[in-house]
Design a protein around this motif. Structure first.
Motif, PDB file in Angstrom:
ATOM      1  N   HIS A 100      10.363 -39.565  41.065  1.00  0.00           N
ATOM      2  CA  HIS A 100       9.761 -39.934  39.778  1.00  0.00           C
ATOM      3  C   HIS A 100       8.513 -39.111  39.448  1.00  0.00           C
ATOM      4  N   GLU A 102       6.884 -35.835  38.334  1.00  0.00           N
ATOM      5  CA  GLU A 102       7.266 -34.582  37.677  1.00  0.00           C
ATOM      6  C   GLU A 102       6.247 -33.471  37.901  1.00  0.00           C
ATOM      7  N   ASP A 232       8.129 -39.671  35.496  1.00  0.00           N
ATOM      8  CA  ASP A 232       9.281 -39.400  34.623  1.00  0.00           C
ATOM      9  C   ASP A 232       9.517 -40.477  33.574  1.00  0.00           C
TER      10      ASP A 232
END
Length: 412
Positions: A100, A102, A232
């Motif tokens: 999750h 980024e 994300d």
């Protein structure tokens, strides 16, 4: 005497002594005007700050050095230099390959006079990771951002904000030119597209260099000031916060959460914290501005006591023909409330254009400042002004009701 007649008498009293009435009302007018202006400015400033935080996105997590109590600001927010966050912390967060996460942008900050060809600019320079573009959704106007390799090699390259480029280079193309920061020359490789806003900080006015270049060459430090982590999606923010906290505790050998030497917050938490702070500031500012209402209240009491003395014979005559003490009390209370209510209306009318003028000036300075005159500020302005009339009118009204009719009729 009915209510309508009492209001008519109040109006006649105001008109009969215009200057005295104006001076008496002035304190209430200024007080209500101050409440309207302060509440408007407070809510507008709060909206500006919160909108700026919201513009960063609801999927960002910030990490600052220094522990904190629950929902409180970290010590670093008060200007305390804390060196507990290191480059390795950000690298390990990325190295964990959390699905999750980024991007992680580590940052350090400094201020200096930046020179180019005889021109100079006092600006903030930001040392950051190559992932800054991903984390902050930054957009280039021309050129490019620096790479991970340039960061690792302490490259002397820089990316400049649009406002800084305009002020330093004017109409000339900044790309390829060398600027001097702390006696070192940096080649400009890119210019950010104008972003706007920036009450707390502005990308448009800053100069960006690779993180390690800033640490080793410009600042001489081995720690970072902060980290921004892009998630994300908003639904995964809480899970990533737990993940980041776990990584940092392992890196810093912390077993008891009370010993945390870092603070991990999402933008949503920052919004709640700042809302609480700005609400408290608004309350204290309104309380200070309301002092003039108290001063105005004594003016109301003064004019009403003078009115009682001037109308002693009238009061005696009314009581002699059967008027009750409660009716006399009500009459003078209505007169006091009428004065303060009219003053409150004038205060609202005068306060609104002042708040609008401040909003216009802020807008001209480039801030996204909205004029906010909330119904609550108008309500409280009227409510407080009427309350002042009731509170400070009760003593004169009571004094009038207790007059002996025979003594009042004989008063000269």
């Amino acid at each position: 005497m009915d209510f309508i007649e009492a209001v008519k008498n109040s109006y006649q009293m105001l008109v009969r002594n215009k200057m005295r009435s104006f001076l008496t009302m002035l304190g209430i007018i200024i007080g209500v005007m101050s409440v309207i202006v302060v509440m408007s400015l407070g809510e507008s400033a709060q909206g500006l700050i919160l909108n700026e935080i919201k513009s960063m996105g609801s999927n960002l997590i910030g990490v600052l050095p220094g522990g904190t109590i629950e929902n409180g600001p970290p010590a670093s927010a008060f200007g305390v230099v804390i060196t507990t966050l290191k480059n390795k912390d950000g690298e390990d967060i990325l190295r964990g390959n959390n699905p999750h996460v980024e991007g992680v942008a580590m940052t350090v900050r400094g201020n200096d006079i930046i020179y180019w060809n005889g021109n100079k600019l006092s600006a903030t320079f930001l040392g950051t990771s190559a992932s800054y573009m991903i984390v902050q959704d930054a957009v280039m106007d021309e050129g490019r951002f620096f790479t991970d390799d340039e960061d690792l090699s302490n490259a002397k390259v820089a990316v400049i904000g649009s406002d800084a480029a305009k002020e330093l280079f004017g109409d000339q193309d900044p790309l390829g030119n060398k600027i001097k920061i702390k006696e070192s020359n940096f080649t400009i490789i890119g210019v950010f597209k104008k972003k706007g806003g920036g009450l707390m900080q502005s990308q448009d006015k800053e100069v960006f260099v690779p993180l390690k270049t800033a640490q080793n060459l410009l600042l001489g430090i081995n720690y970072i000031n902060s980290m921004a982590i892009k998630v994300d999606g908003p639904d995964n923010v809480s899970a990533v916060q737990d993940y980041v906290t776990q990584v940092l505790r392992e890196n810093h050998n912390i077993t008891d959460p009370k010993d945390d030497d870092f603070t991990v917050r999402a933008t949503t938490s920052a919004i709640e914290a700042i809302s609480q702070i700005t609400d408290a500031v608004k309350f204290f500012l309104v309380a200070i501005s309301a002092i003039s209402l108290v001063v105005g209240g004594f003016g109301i009491m003064n004019i009403m006591l003078a009115t009682v003395q001037e109308r002693t014979k009238e009061i005696g005559l009314r009581k002699a023909v059967g008027a009750k003490s409660s009716q006399i009390t009500l009459q003078f209370l209505i007169e006091a409330v009428f004065i303060t209510f009219v003053s409150g209306i004038f205060g609202i009318i005068l306060g609104t254009p002042i708040a609008a003028a401040v909003a216009s000036v802020a807008g001209a300075m480039g801030y996204a400042w909205d004029l906010i005159i909330s119904p609550s500020s108008v309500f409280w302005g009227c409510f407080v002004s009427v309350s002042v009339g009731l509170i400070f009118g009760i003593i004169p009204a009571r004094k009038a009701s207790l007059l002996d009719p025979i003594e009042a009729l004989r008063y000269e």
